[in-house]
Design an enzyme around this catalytic site. Structure first.
Site, mmCIF file in Angstrom:
data_model
loop_
_atom_site.group_PDB
_atom_site.id
_atom_site.type_symbol
_atom_site.label_atom_id
_atom_site.label_comp_id
_atom_site.label_asym_id
_atom_site.label_seq_id
_atom_site.Cartn_x
_atom_site.Cartn_y
_atom_site.Cartn_z
ATOM 1 N N LYS A 127 -8.924 0.494 -1.648
ATOM 2 C CA LYS A 127 -8.550 0.346 -3.062
ATOM 3 C C LYS A 127 -7.448 -0.717 -3.150
ATOM 4 C CE LYS A 127 -10.494 4.116 -5.283
ATOM 5 N NZ LYS A 127 -9.853 5.429 -5.221
ATOM 6 N N HIS A 130 -1.893 -2.320 -5.789
ATOM 7 C CA HIS A 130 -1.591 -2.944 -7.080
ATOM 8 C C HIS A 130 -0.158 -2.692 -7.535
ATOM 9 C CE1 HIS A 130 -1.983 0.969 -8.947
ATOM 10 N NE2 HIS A 130 -3.153 1.119 -8.358
ATOM 11 N N HIS A 133 1.764 0.466 -7.172
ATOM 12 C CA HIS A 133 2.321 0.906 -5.891
ATOM 13 C C HIS A 133 3.709 0.328 -5.613
ATOM 14 C CE1 HIS A 133 -2.087 1.366 -5.023
ATOM 15 N NE2 HIS A 133 -1.634 2.553 -4.712
HETATM 16 N N1 ARG Z 1 -2.667 8.254 -2.106
HETATM 17 C C1 ARG Z 1 -2.122 8.992 -3.191
HETATM 18 C C2 ARG Z 1 -2.351 8.249 -4.501
HETATM 19 O O1 ARG Z 1 -2.473 7.041 -4.479
HETATM 20 C C3 ARG Z 1 -0.651 9.248 -3.042
HETATM 21 C C4 ARG Z 1 -0.293 10.138 -1.898
HETATM 22 C C5 ARG Z 1 1.101 10.625 -2.005
HETATM 23 N N2 ARG Z 1 1.488 11.460 -0.922
HETATM 24 C C6 ARG Z 1 1.096 12.712 -0.748
HETATM 25 N N3 ARG Z 1 1.483 13.337 0.327
HETATM 26 N N4 ARG Z 1 0.361 13.339 -1.646
HETATM 27 O O2 ARG Z 1 -2.357 8.868 -5.539
#
Ligand code: ARG
Length: 564
Positions: A127, A130, A133
């Site tokens: 993905k 962007h 982030h």
């Molecule tokens: N990858 C997830 C997202 O983009 C965020 C993860 C954050 N960390 C976690 N331990 N849930 O929404």
């Protein structure tokens, strides 16, 4: 010298400890009210006197003794005891401290023996990386550096989103429309295109979804072809993302992502079952949280598949076991508030006291000034593009204003990237922000370039004269200089506050205060043509200001150029 501590030693109140007094001493909002003050309201009940009388009596006792040569005055006012520091003594002490400690000024060992896990950036494979982030990445990385600076053992974790049915879809899409060359050249953008195409086609052809499910199952079963494709997507993503991480000076100690927990969820599920916390809900397994006014936390789908929360639970247990953390932070957008509240509650219900050490460090949304951010429509603003464009604009400014500068490309990179990072870290993290190229790049106002420019100004002043032996600190007996020293003196507290509240903006604001005070001083006072001994004092002030700006910026992940 620790002023709060020294001040607390001047005060004797029966039944109140030194430590308590030290904690009560603060810096007044208005500098008219002294450099420190002690509110006396707390002691009224104990001493059966009014705070006004208590403050007055304390002031008299202190004035009568001669132990406090670092004070110029002690004054009772409206129930407060206000302390005024002797300015020359204060200036000299603070500046000598900064110069002797150098890069370590502000560092401490308050975190010794404590481990803090920080989950940040946590991107999703295949993905786009962007603009959304930006915050998690730079806030997390700043906290990581701050914790280390304060003596904690920090563990940076990129909890990669590398699991889920979307990878089945991506394989189907890649086999149908993928092109190796295109993938090599355009990386994530190529993956995004075929992913969007998949969704379009699947709207009318449901068999694609079945196919995707089968491919996902093949990844789960370790089928070599499926795993090879998945690994390729991961590699392409990481290569691209690493490029941006380098520019942002962001690093991690662990990339254990969602797939890492594939074999670590069953024990958690079993324990939930044993503790009677799992309920059936249309075939799915959930933890009922209605008693806490929350929807149930989904643990297993009806088809046995695990969920985001299941993986977060397994990850928390893994982290507790592996790192025995003092705190585990999750730097994740506030949109996920409920998710974290739910599974934190599940840990509590399982009977683990350390649920209290789990902390969701939430932050607001970043949108672009022109409204160009909508993931759903595929209108994604890549963070890399934002950095490139900011750097390009910074380069144009240098071309116009700094024609003689040698390493323009390098400096433009540092200004452009620094401008973006500084803007992301300057406000309280929960605020939504609208990103504007012109605003973040402005050399005036509260921006990264302004801070960097002040650093370059200090460097330039210091290059024009040597600091020699004899120093006449009375050159700094003026409100402009004292304001700079005060801002410098406040820096270490700003670092502890930043860590205590998970707010890197305290650091950014502290650095800004030093810059603003220094610039005012610089415009009002002649440094280079002053008599040597006075000039030395002003150069020392300049050097200390530059040190704090440099340290502060580096904690935020921003480079301070010497020339720009
Ligand atoms: N990858 C997830 C997202 O983009 C965020 C993860 C954050 N960390 C976690 N331990 N849930 O929404």
């Amino acid at each position: 010298m620790d002023y709060r501590h020294e001040l607390s030693r001047l005060i004797d109140i029966d039944g109140v400890s030194r430590e308590e007094i030290e904690k009560l001493i603060t810096v007044p909002k208005e500098s008219d009210n002294g450099d420190f003050c002690l509110p006396c309201f707390r002691f009224a009940g104990l001493l059966k006197k009014s705070p006004v009388v208590i403050a007055k009596e304390l002031a008299e006792t202190i004035t009568a003794s001669d132990t406090a040569d670092f004070l110029s005055n002690v004054e009772p006012k409206n129930g407060y005891l206000n302390f005024y520091l002797d300015k020359s003594d204060f200036n000299r002490r603070i500046l000598e401290k900064v110069l002797s400690e150098g890069d370590a000024y502000g560092a401490s060992d308050e975190g010794r023996g404590r481990t803090v896990c920080i989950d940040y950036s946590s991107i999703n494979i295949a993905k786009p990386f962007h603009i959304g982030h930006l915050m998690t990445t730079v806030i997390g990385a700043a906290l990581y550096r701050l914790y280390k600076f304060l003596g904690y053992n920090a563990v940076g974790i990129n909890h990669l989103g590398d699991w889920g049915t979307q990878f089945g879809k991506l394989i189907v899409a890649y086999k149908k429309w993928g092109d190796e060359k295109d993938l090599e050249n355009r990386g994530i953008r190529a993956l995004l295109d075929i992913y969007v195409k998949f969704h379009k086609c699947a709207e009318t052809d449901d068999s694609l979804n079945d196919e995707a499910r089968r491919w996902f199952k093949r990844i789960e079963d370790g089928d070599p072809e499926a795993v090879a494709l998945f690994d390729k997507f991961k590699e392409v993503t990481m290569k691209e993302v690493d490029r941006t991480y380098k520019r942002l000076k962001v690093s991690f100690d662990s990339y254990a992502g969602e797939s890492f927990y594939n074999d670590k969820m069953q024990p958690v599920i079993d324990e939930l079952q044993e503790k009677g916390l799992l309920c059936d809900s249309d075939g799915a397994k959930v933890v009922d949280l209605s008693a806490y006014n929350m929807p149930p936390c989904l643990i297993l789908k009806a088809d046995g598949a695990t969920l985001y929360a299941t993986r977060d639970l397994a990850a928390a247990f893994y982290r507790k076991k592996t790192y025995d953390f003092y705190k585990c932070l999750y730097v994740v957008a506030y949109q996920q508030n409920l998710h974290f509240k739910q599974w934190f509650k599940v840990v509590e219900l399982m009977g683990y006291d350390w649920y209290k050490d789990l902390e969701h460090v939430a932050f607001g949304m970043v949108s672009m000034e022109d409204g160009a951010m909508s993931t759903r429509e595929g209108k994604v603003v890549f963070l890399e593009d934002v950095l490139n464009r900011t750097v390009e604009k910074a380069r144009a400014v240098l071309d116009e204003k700094s024609q003689t500068l040698e390493n323009k490309d390098e400096v433009a990179e540092v200004i452009g990237v620094g401008a973006v990072v500084f803007s992301a870290l300057y406000n309280s993290r929960i605020k939504d922000v609208v990103f504007s190229y012109d605003r973040v790049l402005s050399f005036e106002g509260e921006t990264g370039p302004y801070v960097q420019y002040t650093h370059a100004r200090c460097t330039s002043v210091l290059s024009r004269a040597e600091i020699t032996e004899n120093v006449d600190y009375s050159a700094l007996d003026n409100p402009d200089a004292v304001a700079v020293v005060k801002a410098i003196a406040a820096f270490p507290d700003a670092l502890s506050d930043a860590v205590r509240k998970y707010e890197p903006c305290y650091v950014a604001r502290s650095v800004m205060a030093v810059c603003q005070a220094y610039n005012k001083f610089y415009f009002e006072h002649r440094i280079i043509d002053a008599p040597e001994e006075k000039r030395n004092a002003m150069l020392i002030l300049t050097k200390a200001a530059r040190q704090v700006i440099k340290t502060g910026l580096s904690l935020l992940g921003i480079t301070a150029p010497d020339k720009m």
